[in-house]
Design a protein around this motif. Sequence first.
Motif, PDB file in Angstrom:
ATOM      1  N   TYR A  85       0.849  -1.193   0.000  1.00 17.21           N
ATOM      2  CA  TYR A  85       0.000   0.000   0.000  1.00 17.21           C
ATOM      3  C   TYR A  85       0.882   1.240   0.000  1.00 17.21           C
ATOM      4  O   TYR A  85       1.382   1.673   1.044  1.00 17.21           O
ATOM      5  N   LEU A  86       1.065   1.803  -1.180  1.00 22.09           N
ATOM      6  CA  LEU A  86       1.865   3.018  -1.337  1.00 22.09           C
ATOM      7  C   LEU A  86       0.945   4.097  -1.906  1.00 22.09           C
ATOM      8  O   LEU A  86       0.495   3.999  -3.054  1.00 22.09           O
ATOM      9  N   PHE A  87       0.663   5.099  -1.101  1.00 17.57           N
ATOM     10  CA  PHE A  87      -0.331   6.103  -1.476  1.00 17.57           C
ATOM     11  C   PHE A  87       0.242   7.501  -1.289  1.00 17.57           C
ATOM     12  O   PHE A  87       0.915   7.791  -0.294  1.00 17.57           O
ATOM     13  N   SER A  88      -0.035   8.379  -2.260  1.00 18.65           N
ATOM     14  CA  SER A  88       0.352   9.782  -2.135  1.00 18.65           C
ATOM     15  C   SER A  88      -0.774  10.656  -2.677  1.00 18.65           C
ATOM     16  O   SER A  88      -1.484  10.274  -3.619  1.00 18.65           O
ATOM     17  N   GLN A  89      -0.924  11.829  -2.080  1.00 14.21           N
ATOM     18  CA  GLN A  89      -2.004  12.724  -2.463  1.00 14.21           C
ATOM     19  C   GLN A  89      -1.573  14.169  -2.262  1.00 14.21           C
ATOM     20  O   GLN A  89      -0.974  14.514  -1.239  1.00 14.21           O
ATOM     21  N   LYS A  90      -1.868  15.003  -3.255  1.00 17.89           N
ATOM     22  CA  LYS A  90      -1.582  16.426  -3.168  1.00 17.89           C
ATOM     23  C   LYS A  90      -2.862  17.195  -3.454  1.00 17.89           C
ATOM     24  O   LYS A  90      -3.570  16.908  -4.415  1.00 17.89           O
ATOM     25  N   MET A  91      -3.137  18.186  -2.614  1.00 16.71           N
ATOM     26  CA  MET A  91      -4.326  19.006  -2.782  1.00 16.71           C
ATOM     27  C   MET A  91      -3.934  20.484  -2.779  1.00 16.71           C
ATOM     28  O   MET A  91      -3.176  20.921  -1.911  1.00 16.71           O
ATOM     29  N   LYS A  92      -4.456  21.217  -3.723  1.00 19.69           N
ATOM     30  CA  LYS A  92      -4.220  22.653  -3.836  1.00 19.69           C
ATOM     31  C   LYS A  92      -5.558  23.359  -3.689  1.00 19.69           C
ATOM     32  O   LYS A  92      -6.488  23.143  -4.481  1.00 19.69           O
ATOM     33  N   PHE A  93      -5.673  24.212  -2.658  1.00 19.13           N
ATOM     34  CA  PHE A  93      -6.949  24.848  -2.332  1.00 19.13           C
ATOM     35  C   PHE A  93      -7.029  26.256  -2.920  1.00 19.13           C
ATOM     36  O   PHE A  93      -6.036  26.973  -3.047  1.00 19.13           O
ATOM     37  N   ASN A  94      -8.261  26.627  -3.251  1.00 20.83           N
ATOM     38  CA  ASN A  94      -8.551  27.959  -3.771  1.00 20.83           C
ATOM     39  C   ASN A  94      -9.705  28.557  -2.967  1.00 20.83           C
ATOM     40  O   ASN A  94     -10.569  27.837  -2.473  1.00 20.83           O
ATOM     41  N   GLY A  95      -9.717  29.879  -2.857  1.00 16.11           N
ATOM     42  CA  GLY A  95     -10.804  30.546  -2.163  1.00 16.11           C
ATOM     43  C   GLY A  95     -10.448  30.896  -0.731  1.00 16.11           C
ATOM     44  O   GLY A  95      -9.374  30.562  -0.226  1.00 16.11           O
ATOM     45  N   THR A  96     -11.403  31.530  -0.061  1.00 21.70           N
ATOM     46  CA  THR A  96     -11.204  31.945   1.321  1.00 21.70           C
ATOM     47  C   THR A  96     -12.521  31.841   2.067  1.00 21.70           C
ATOM     48  O   THR A  96     -13.600  31.865   1.456  1.00 21.70           O
ATOM     49  N   GLY A  97     -12.443  31.704   3.388  1.00 26.03           N
ATOM     50  CA  GLY A  97     -13.660  31.553   4.180  1.00 26.03           C
ATOM     51  C   GLY A  97     -14.427  30.311   3.776  1.00 26.03           C
ATOM     52  O   GLY A  97     -13.872  29.216   3.741  1.00 26.03           O
ATOM     53  N   LYS A  98     -15.701  30.485   3.452  1.00 26.10           N
ATOM     54  CA  LYS A  98     -16.541  29.360   3.057  1.00 26.10           C
ATOM     55  C   LYS A  98     -16.568  29.117   1.544  1.00 26.10           C
ATOM     56  O   LYS A  98     -17.158  28.138   1.096  1.00 26.10           O
ATOM     57  N   ASN A  99     -15.946  30.005   0.794  1.00 24.31           N
ATOM     58  CA  ASN A  99     -15.907  29.857  -0.658  1.00 24.31           C
ATOM     59  C   ASN A  99     -14.664  29.049  -1.033  1.00 24.31           C
ATOM     60  O   ASN A  99     -13.607  29.600  -1.326  1.00 24.31           O
ATOM     61  N   ILE A 100     -14.790  27.720  -1.032  1.00 19.70           N
ATOM     62  CA  ILE A 100     -13.622  26.845  -1.132  1.00 19.70           C
ATOM     63  C   ILE A 100     -13.786  25.842  -2.270  1.00 19.70           C
ATOM     64  O   ILE A 100     -14.861  25.279  -2.482  1.00 19.70           O
ATOM     65  N   SER A 101     -12.687  25.596  -2.977  1.00 23.75           N
ATOM     66  CA  SER A 101     -12.593  24.496  -3.935  1.00 23.75           C
ATOM     67  C   SER A 101     -11.149  24.019  -3.916  1.00 23.75           C
ATOM     68  O   SER A 101     -10.271  24.685  -3.367  1.00 23.75           O
ATOM     69  N   TYR A 102     -10.914  22.830  -4.462  1.00 19.12           N
ATOM     70  CA  TYR A 102      -9.528  22.354  -4.512  1.00 19.12           C
ATOM     71  C   TYR A 102      -9.327  21.344  -5.628  1.00 19.12           C
ATOM     72  O   TYR A 102     -10.273  20.677  -6.079  1.00 19.12           O
ATOM     73  N   ASN A 103      -8.083  21.265  -6.084  1.00 20.29           N
ATOM     74  CA  ASN A 103      -7.660  20.279  -7.061  1.00 20.29           C
ATOM     75  C   ASN A 103      -6.882  19.186  -6.339  1.00 20.29           C
ATOM     76  O   ASN A 103      -6.061  19.472  -5.463  1.00 20.29           O
ATOM     77  N   GLU A 104      -7.133  17.957  -6.721  1.00 19.15           N
ATOM     78  CA  GLU A 104      -6.512  16.814  -6.043  1.00 19.15           C
ATOM     79  C   GLU A 104      -5.797  15.919  -7.043  1.00 19.15           C
ATOM     80  O   GLU A 104      -6.323  15.612  -8.112  1.00 19.15           O
ATOM     81  N   GLU A 105      -4.599  15.512  -6.680  1.00 15.63           N
ATOM     82  CA  GLU A 105      -3.815  14.563  -7.462  1.00 15.63           C
ATOM     83  C   GLU A 105      -3.418  13.418  -6.541  1.00 15.63           C
ATOM     84  O   GLU A 105      -2.796  13.648  -5.498  1.00 15.63           O
ATOM     85  N   SER A 106      -3.781  12.193  -6.892  1.00 16.22           N
ATOM     86  CA  SER A 106      -3.514  11.060  -6.003  1.00 16.22           C
ATOM     87  C   SER A 106      -3.018   9.851  -6.794  1.00 16.22           C
ATOM     88  O   SER A 106      -3.411   9.635  -7.942  1.00 16.22           O
ATOM     89  N   THR A 107      -2.147   9.081  -6.141  1.00 14.90           N
ATOM     90  CA  THR A 107      -1.578   7.872  -6.738  1.00 14.90           C
ATOM     91  C   THR A 107      -1.603   6.748  -5.717  1.00 14.90           C
ATOM     92  O   THR A 107      -1.183   6.938  -4.569  1.00 14.90           O
ATOM     93  N   LEU A 108      -2.093   5.594  -6.130  1.00  9.28           N
ATOM     94  CA  LEU A 108      -2.138   4.410  -5.282  1.00  9.28           C
ATOM     95  C   LEU A 108      -1.393   3.270  -5.962  1.00  9.28           C
ATOM     96  O   LEU A 108      -1.744   2.857  -7.067  1.00  9.28           O
TER      97      LEU A 108
END
Length: 235
Positions: A85-108
């Motif tokens: 089980y080799l797992f990695s994940q990167k998340m980049k967040f955008n927005g502030t307060g409650k206005n939030i979204s993010y991009n996710e890159e993951s490898t298993l």
Amino acid sequence: MTFTKLLGCITLLFFTNVCLAQNSYHQQKEYGFNGKIKKVSTYMVYPSKYQIPTDTLAYFARNIMKFSRKGDLVSQEKSYDLPNYLFSQKMKFNGTGKNISYNEESTLNDFPTEHKQYVYKWLNTLSYEIMPTNSEDTSKRIVHLNNDFTIKQVIYKADNLQTKEDVTYFYNDEGQLKEVHYSMNVTKDNETTFTKDVQKIQALDVYNNPTVIYYFATEEGRVPKTVIFKYYEYY
């Protein structure tokens, strides 16, 4: 440790909390961190047969979180290195307060890297959904917060799988975090299992943020199944 598990207060007057939820929410509060956090590095280490670890040299999991001066989560990187089980994940967040979204890159393991995008959809002042922007992805995560904005419950739904995790916090007489209890229900293919884990705080820094945590499989556990080390950088 399964992929699902990768994927948590004193009641005040209702109207006061409505105002707080609308005006002063930021993601740092979900984790209960104190002070102006810039970066939190978390390492998980298994105890050996005869010794509880006191450093991170043999860590099997790492989580790096970076926050803005306003308390918004800027980025998060997770990695797990376990047998088969080799797992990695990167998340980049955008927005502030409650206005939030993010991009996710993951490898298993050896599977192709996945790229996904998510957006927060608020249901009320203390609850929100995390929804994939890809309409073909029917999964979703529902998060309920306490009045102080710490995580109270997380529900995950996807096809034949549903999980529900309830989080309870315990404090000492000085208001310092003492223990965190996690109760998890997992329903897969109409079969449900239940687990309960307990985090016991062993050490705090000058801001009362936990630096050493023992992670037990039961409330009565005597030997931790994992030791968690946290390192903080402040603005």
